[in-house]
Design a protein around this motif. Structure first.
Motif, PDB file in Angstrom:
ATOM      1  N   ASN A  41     -17.424  15.262 -76.597  1.00 12.62           N
ATOM      2  CA  ASN A  41     -17.607  14.086 -75.764  1.00 12.62           C
ATOM      3  C   ASN A  41     -16.689  12.959 -76.226  1.00 12.62           C
ATOM      4  O   ASN A  41     -16.082  12.261 -75.404  1.00 12.62           O
ATOM      5  CB  ASN A  41     -19.070  13.632 -75.797  1.00 12.62           C
ATOM      6  N   ALA A  44     -13.148  13.829 -75.132  1.00 10.85           N
ATOM      7  CA  ALA A  44     -12.987  13.642 -73.690  1.00 10.85           C
ATOM      8  C   ALA A  44     -12.895  12.160 -73.342  1.00 10.85           C
ATOM      9  O   ALA A  44     -12.097  11.756 -72.492  1.00 10.85           O
ATOM     10  CB  ALA A  44     -14.153  14.296 -72.943  1.00 10.85           C
ATOM     11  N   SER A  45     -13.691  11.352 -74.010  1.00  8.79           N
ATOM     12  CA  SER A  45     -13.640   9.906 -73.790  1.00  8.79           C
ATOM     13  C   SER A  45     -12.276   9.345 -74.186  1.00  8.79           C
ATOM     14  O   SER A  45     -11.711   8.511 -73.474  1.00  8.79           O
ATOM     15  CB  SER A  45     -14.758   9.232 -74.586  1.00  8.79           C
ATOM     16  N   ASN A  46     -11.748   9.807 -75.318  1.00 12.62           N
ATOM     17  CA  ASN A  46     -10.422   9.355 -75.743  1.00 12.62           C
ATOM     18  C   ASN A  46      -9.354   9.752 -74.729  1.00 12.62           C
ATOM     19  O   ASN A  46      -8.452   8.968 -74.425  1.00 12.62           O
ATOM     20  CB  ASN A  46     -10.067   9.935 -77.119  1.00 12.62           C
ATOM     21  N   ARG A  47      -9.442  10.954 -74.209  1.00  9.21           N
ATOM     22  CA  ARG A  47      -8.458  11.409 -73.223  1.00  9.21           C
ATOM     23  C   ARG A  47      -8.548  10.606 -71.928  1.00  9.21           C
ATOM     24  O   ARG A  47      -7.538  10.294 -71.320  1.00  9.21           O
ATOM     25  CB  ARG A  47      -8.646  12.893 -72.926  1.00  9.21           C
ATOM     26  N   GLN A  48      -9.764  10.269 -71.507  1.00 12.91           N
ATOM     27  CA  GLN A  48      -9.918   9.477 -70.292  1.00 12.91           C
ATOM     28  C   GLN A  48      -9.351   8.067 -70.490  1.00 12.91           C
ATOM     29  O   GLN A  48      -8.693   7.529 -69.599  1.00 12.91           O
ATOM     30  CB  GLN A  48     -11.390   9.405 -69.889  1.00 12.91           C
ATOM     31  N   ARG A  49      -9.597   7.480 -71.648  1.00  8.94           N
ATOM     32  CA  ARG A  49      -9.049   6.149 -71.928  1.00  8.94           C
ATOM     33  C   ARG A  49      -7.523   6.189 -71.971  1.00  8.94           C
ATOM     34  O   ARG A  49      -6.857   5.290 -71.468  1.00  8.94           O
ATOM     35  CB  ARG A  49      -9.598   5.598 -73.246  1.00  8.94           C
ATOM     36  N   ALA A  51      -5.567   8.373 -70.375  1.00 11.32           N
ATOM     37  CA  ALA A  51      -5.091   8.578 -69.003  1.00 11.32           C
ATOM     38  C   ALA A  51      -5.134   7.272 -68.218  1.00 11.32           C
ATOM     39  O   ALA A  51      -4.200   6.960 -67.467  1.00 11.32           O
ATOM     40  CB  ALA A  51      -5.922   9.660 -68.305  1.00 11.32           C
ATOM     41  N   ALA A  52      -6.199   6.484 -68.416  1.00  7.73           N
ATOM     42  CA  ALA A  52      -6.296   5.188 -67.735  1.00  7.73           C
ATOM     43  C   ALA A  52      -5.197   4.249 -68.222  1.00  7.73           C
ATOM     44  O   ALA A  52      -4.590   3.511 -67.434  1.00  7.73           O
ATOM     45  CB  ALA A  52      -7.674   4.575 -67.964  1.00  7.73           C
ATOM     46  N   GLU A  55      -1.773   5.225 -66.724  1.00  5.40           N
ATOM     47  CA  GLU A  55      -1.587   4.829 -65.335  1.00  5.40           C
ATOM     48  C   GLU A  55      -1.090   3.397 -65.234  1.00  5.40           C
ATOM     49  O   GLU A  55      -0.406   3.036 -64.288  1.00  5.40           O
ATOM     50  CB  GLU A  55      -2.892   4.982 -64.560  1.00  5.40           C
TER      51      GLU A  55
END
Length: 156
Positions: A41, A44-49, A51-52, A55
């Motif tokens: 988890n 995954a949180s690090n990857r989402q941050r 990716a954001a 962008e």
């Protein structure tokens, strides 16, 4: 992706006196599964941050020039700087500095090199360019002192 679980040896529950081996194994499996899911988890949180954040990076990026493979690479600046430092003192910051200086010299071949030793050898003649100012002389004296401290270490 490899993710570590810090202090995983402390995650296992203490074996209760009245617990059967099967109950203890089940408790161990549940504790380890929870720790693994927490680690996944977090990743995954690090990857989402990331990716954001990515962008939001402007699409204009630094253009890397194509390498002219028809001639050999000129690494004289890197070689001279790296060879001027004792091998026992080679570390990431020193070699990164040498690499950055070589990149700067490669990108701007017309830039004057005031570090001396235009022949590419370490310790070459340090002839000051004509019309050099007192500031350049002081800078060269400072760099010579820093070089000596790198080679000899801090002397009492």
């Amino acid at each position: 992706t490899i993710r570590t679980v810090p202090d995983c040896q402390r995650l296992l529950p203490k074996r209760a006196a009245e617990a059967t081996p099967e109950e203890h194994a089940s408790a161990m499996a549940a504790a380890l599964a929870e720790a693994a899911l927490t680690a996944v988890n977090g990743e995954a949180s690090n990857r989402q941050r990331f990716a954001a954040w990515l962008e939001g990076v402007p699409p204009e990026r630094i253009e890397i020039p194509e390498l002219d493979r028809s001639r050999p690479l000129d690494t004289r600046v890197y070689d001279r700087l790296a060879s001027s430092v004792d091998l026992a003192r080679h570390d990431v910051p020193v070699l990164l500095h040498c690499l950055c200086e070589q990149v700067a010299a490669t990108l701007d071949p017309n830039a004057r090199d005031f570090r001396g030793g235009g022949d590419g050898g370490a310790g070459g003649a340090r002839a000051a360019p004509s019309g050099s100012s007192e500031e350049l002389r002081q800078l060269e004296a400072f760099l010579d002192g820093a070089h000596d401290r790198l080679l000899l270490g801090d002397l009492p």
